[in-house]
Design an enzyme around this catalytic site. Structure first.
Site, PDB file in Angstrom:
ATOM      1  N   THR A  17       0.852  -1.196   0.000  1.00  0.00           N
ATOM      2  CA  THR A  17       0.000   0.000   0.000  1.00  0.00           C
ATOM      3  C   THR A  17       0.889   1.247   0.000  1.00  0.00           C
ATOM      4  O   THR A  17       2.075   1.166  -0.324  1.00  0.00           O
ATOM      5  CB  THR A  17      -1.000  -0.038   1.176  1.00  0.00           C
ATOM      6  OG1 THR A  17      -1.918   1.055   1.056  1.00  0.00           O
ATOM      7  CG2 THR A  17      -0.329   0.038   2.535  1.00  0.00           C
ATOM      8  N   ASN A  18       0.341   2.396   0.329  1.00  0.00           N
ATOM      9  CA  ASN A  18       1.123   3.640   0.350  1.00  0.00           C
ATOM     10  C   ASN A  18       0.621   4.537   1.478  1.00  0.00           C
ATOM     11  O   ASN A  18      -0.242   4.125   2.255  1.00  0.00           O
ATOM     12  CB  ASN A  18       1.030   4.334  -1.014  1.00  0.00           C
ATOM     13  CG  ASN A  18      -0.414   4.614  -1.381  1.00  0.00           C
ATOM     14  OD1 ASN A  18      -1.087   5.400  -0.732  1.00  0.00           O
ATOM     15  ND2 ASN A  18      -0.910   3.930  -2.408  1.00  0.00           N
ATOM     16  N   HIS A  19       1.142   5.744   1.552  1.00  0.00           N
ATOM     17  CA  HIS A  19       0.880   6.596   2.730  1.00  0.00           C
ATOM     18  C   HIS A  19      -0.400   7.431   2.634  1.00  0.00           C
ATOM     19  O   HIS A  19      -0.646   8.257   3.508  1.00  0.00           O
ATOM     20  CB  HIS A  19       2.060   7.539   2.963  1.00  0.00           C
ATOM     21  CG  HIS A  19       3.331   6.830   3.280  1.00  0.00           C
ATOM     22  ND1 HIS A  19       3.482   6.056   4.416  1.00  0.00           N
ATOM     23  CD2 HIS A  19       4.498   6.741   2.614  1.00  0.00           C
ATOM     24  CE1 HIS A  19       4.695   5.537   4.435  1.00  0.00           C
ATOM     25  NE2 HIS A  19       5.330   5.935   3.342  1.00  0.00           N
ATOM     26  N   SER A  20      -1.194   7.240   1.619  1.00  0.00           N
ATOM     27  CA  SER A  20      -2.383   8.098   1.501  1.00  0.00           C
ATOM     28  C   SER A  20      -3.338   7.870   2.671  1.00  0.00           C
ATOM     29  O   SER A  20      -3.711   6.739   2.978  1.00  0.00           O
ATOM     30  CB  SER A  20      -3.110   7.805   0.181  1.00  0.00           C
ATOM     31  OG  SER A  20      -4.326   8.505   0.156  1.00  0.00           O
ATOM     32  N   ALA A  78      -4.582   7.366  -4.188  1.00  0.00           N
ATOM     33  CA  ALA A  78      -3.236   6.932  -4.578  1.00  0.00           C
ATOM     34  C   ALA A  78      -3.373   5.455  -4.938  1.00  0.00           C
ATOM     35  O   ALA A  78      -3.360   4.578  -4.066  1.00  0.00           O
ATOM     36  CB  ALA A  78      -2.258   7.153  -3.435  1.00  0.00           C
TER      37      ALA A  78
END
Ligand code: PMT
Length: 401
Positions: free
Chosen positions: A210-213, A275
Site C-alpha cells: 500500500t502507500n501513505h495516503s 493513490a
C-alpha cells in the site's frame, strides 16, 4: 468550512434531554462562521438555559418571553425571513406534530410557520413515541412538504430502553446542515465521483502493498462537492476518516476493485484523488507466507491504470464530462504532471509535491499546481486540504457550466 461562513442559522431547541447536545451544535456552527440565533421553547428551557446558548453563540437566545415582548409583532417574522436555515434540534414528537399541523403556539413554531427558509429537524424522543402511527404520519407529512429530517439514530434512550429515537450527534448534524445549505450551490444537480485513500494490493491473506495516503484530500473533495450541492459518490479504501454526510460510500481495497466500482458509474465529474497502485503482486498466495520458508520472491505486474481505462471510453459513451487527476511526485513535479495530464486524457491535474513535509500524504495542508488541458496553470499557495478541495470544485463547476 466556508459553506457555513456568514450563514444565518436559526436553531430551535425543544424539550428533550438531548437539548444539552444542542449547545455543542450551536458552538460548532458558530465556530464555523455562522450567525446562530437560538430559540428555546418553554419545555426546552426546562432542560437548558438561554444563557448557555448566549455564551457559545455570543448572541441573545430567544424564548417565549420574546413572543410576548415589545417586539412581538415583528420578532418571529424577522427571524424567519432572514434565516438561511431553521434547524430544530432536538425536535420532540410534540413539536413535530405542531409543525405538521401548522400549530403556532410558541415563538419557535410561530417562526417556523412564518419562515421562508428550508427547515431541518433532528427528532429526539423515546422509541415508542417515534414509532407511534401519529408521529410517523406527522413525519411523512413533513417529509412530503420538503422538510429535511436528520435521524433519529438507534441506541440507548433516556427511558433506559434501546431503540430508534436518539438525536444525531452534533458533528453529524453539522454535516446535515452543510448538505442543506449547499443544495443550490454551483454543482447542484450534478453528480461527482471522488476516489480517496491508498489502494491495498494483497500479497497473501495477511499482507498488502500500500502507500501513505490517508484519504484526507479525497474526503475533503467529497465534502467540498457536497457543499457545492453535488450528489457525491465516494469510492474509498479503508481509512480512519468519517465520510461526509450525504455521500454515497463505496468501500474498496485494490485497484481492480476501484476500477470495477467506477465501471458501474457515470457522472458529471470524476476526481481521482486516490493513490492507486501502479504495481501489484502477480500472484496472491492463498495461505500466509511462512517465515520458515525463507524470504519470498514477490513478482509484480502492472496494475490497471484506472484513469486511462475510464477516460478511454469511446466518444459518445464518455461517462465523465470532466475528469480530474492528481499527480503525486517527488521530483520533476510539473513535467511529470503534464505528461500524466495528456496520457490519461484529463481535463486538469492537481500536481502535489509529496517530498514536502507540509503537502501531499497524510498532513492537513497541501500545495498544489493545477495544470489544465488548454495549457494554462494555476499555482495554489500552501492551504488546507479543505481549501484546496474548494478551489478544485470551483474549477469543475466552471468547466461544467
Ligand atoms: O490521502 P492524503 O493523505 O490526503 O494524500 C493526498 C494524496 C497525496 C494521495 C493526493 O493528493 C494525490 O496526489 N493523489 C494521487 C496519488 C497518485 O496515485 O498519483 P500518481 O501520480 O501515481 O497517479 C496519477 C493519477 O493517476 C492519479 O489521479 C491516480 O489516482 C491515477 N491512477 C494511478 C494509478 C493507477 N493504477 N490508476 C490511476 O488511475
Amino acid at each position: 468550512m466556508s459553506i457555513l461562513s456568514g450563514k444565518h442559522i436559526l436553531l430551535g431547541v425543544t424539550g428533550s434531554i438531548a437539548a444539552y447536545k444542542a449547545t455543542d451544535l450551536a458552538s460548532k456552527l458558530t465556530q464555523a462562521g455562522a450567525q446562530v440565533d437560538v430559540i428555546l421553547t418553554g419545555a426546552g428551557e426546562k432542560f437548558i438555559t438561554p444563557l448557555t446558548f448566549q455564551s457559545v453563540t455570543g448572541r441573545k437566545a430567544f424564548t417565549d418571553k420574546d413572543l410576548w415582548g415589545d417586539e412581538a409583532h415583528v420578532m418571529h417574522i424577522s427571524l424567519g425571513k432572514t434565516a438561511d436555515l431553521l434547524v430544530i434540534a432536538p425536535c420532540t414528537a410534540s413539536t413535530m406534530a405542531k409543525l405538521a399541523h401548522g400549530i403556532a403556539d410558541n415563538l419557535l413554531t410561530v417562526t417556523a410557520l412564518a419562515s421562508t427558509c428550508p427547515i431541518l429537524i433532528a427528532p429526539a424522543m423515546d422509541g415508542g413515541m417515534f414509532d407511534h402511527p401519529a408521529t410517523q404520519k406527522n413525519l411523512n407529512t413533513l417529509l412530503s412538504r420538503g422538510c429535511l429530517v436528520a435521524g433519529p439514530a438507534a441506541g440507548h434512550l433516556a427511558s433506559g430502553m434501546t431503540g430508534v429515537g436518539r438525536m444525531l450527534e452534533p458533528m453529524e448534524l453539522v454535516g446535515h446542515v452543510r448538505a442543506a445549505l449547499g443544495k443550490h450551490g454551483t454543482l447542484a444537480g450534478k453528480k461527482v465521483i471522488v476516489t480517496a485513500g491508498g489502494t491495498q494490493e494483497a500479497i497473501d491473506p495477511v499482507r498488502v502493498i500500500t502507500n501513505h495516503s490517508s484519504g484526507k484530500q479525497g474526503y475533503a473533495l467529497a465534502q467540498a462537492a457536497i457543499d457545492a450541492g453535488a450528489e457525491v459518490t465516494l469510492i474509498t479504501t479503508p481509512t480512519s476518516l468519517t465520510p461526509p454526510v450525504g455521500a454515497k460510500v463505496v468501500n474498496v481495497k485494490s485497484v481492480q476493485e476501484m476500477l470495477d466500482a467506477l465501471m458501474n458509474e457515470s457522472a458529471d465529474a470524476l476526481i481521482m484523488a486516490a493513490a492507486a497502485a501502479d504495481f501489484r503482486p502477480k500472484n496472491i498466495a492463498q495461505n500466509k507466507l511462512k517465515k520458515r520458508d525463507g524470504i519470498p520472491q514477490i513478482e509484480l505486474e502492472a496494475a490497471p491504470d484506472i484513469l486511462k481505462t475510464v477516460s478511454g471510453s469511446p466518444v459518445g459513451a464518455k461517462r465523465f464530462k470532466v475528469t480530474v487527476g492528481f499527480a503525486a511526485e517527488s521530483q520533476s513535479l510539473l513535467e511529470n504532471a503534464s505528461e500524466k495530464l495528456k496520457s490519461k486524457g484529463l481535463d486538469f491535474i492537481a500536481a502535489n509535491d509529496i517530498s514536502a513535509t507540509d503537502a501531499g500524504f497524510a498532513v492537513e495542508t497541501n500545495r498544489i499546481t493545477l495544470l489544465f488541458k488548454d495549457g494554462t496553470q494555476e499555482i495554489l499557495p500552501l492551504m488546507s486540504k479543505t481549501e484546496a478541495a474548494e478551489k478544485i470544485t470551483e474549477h469543475i463547476a466552471r468547466l461544467l457550466e
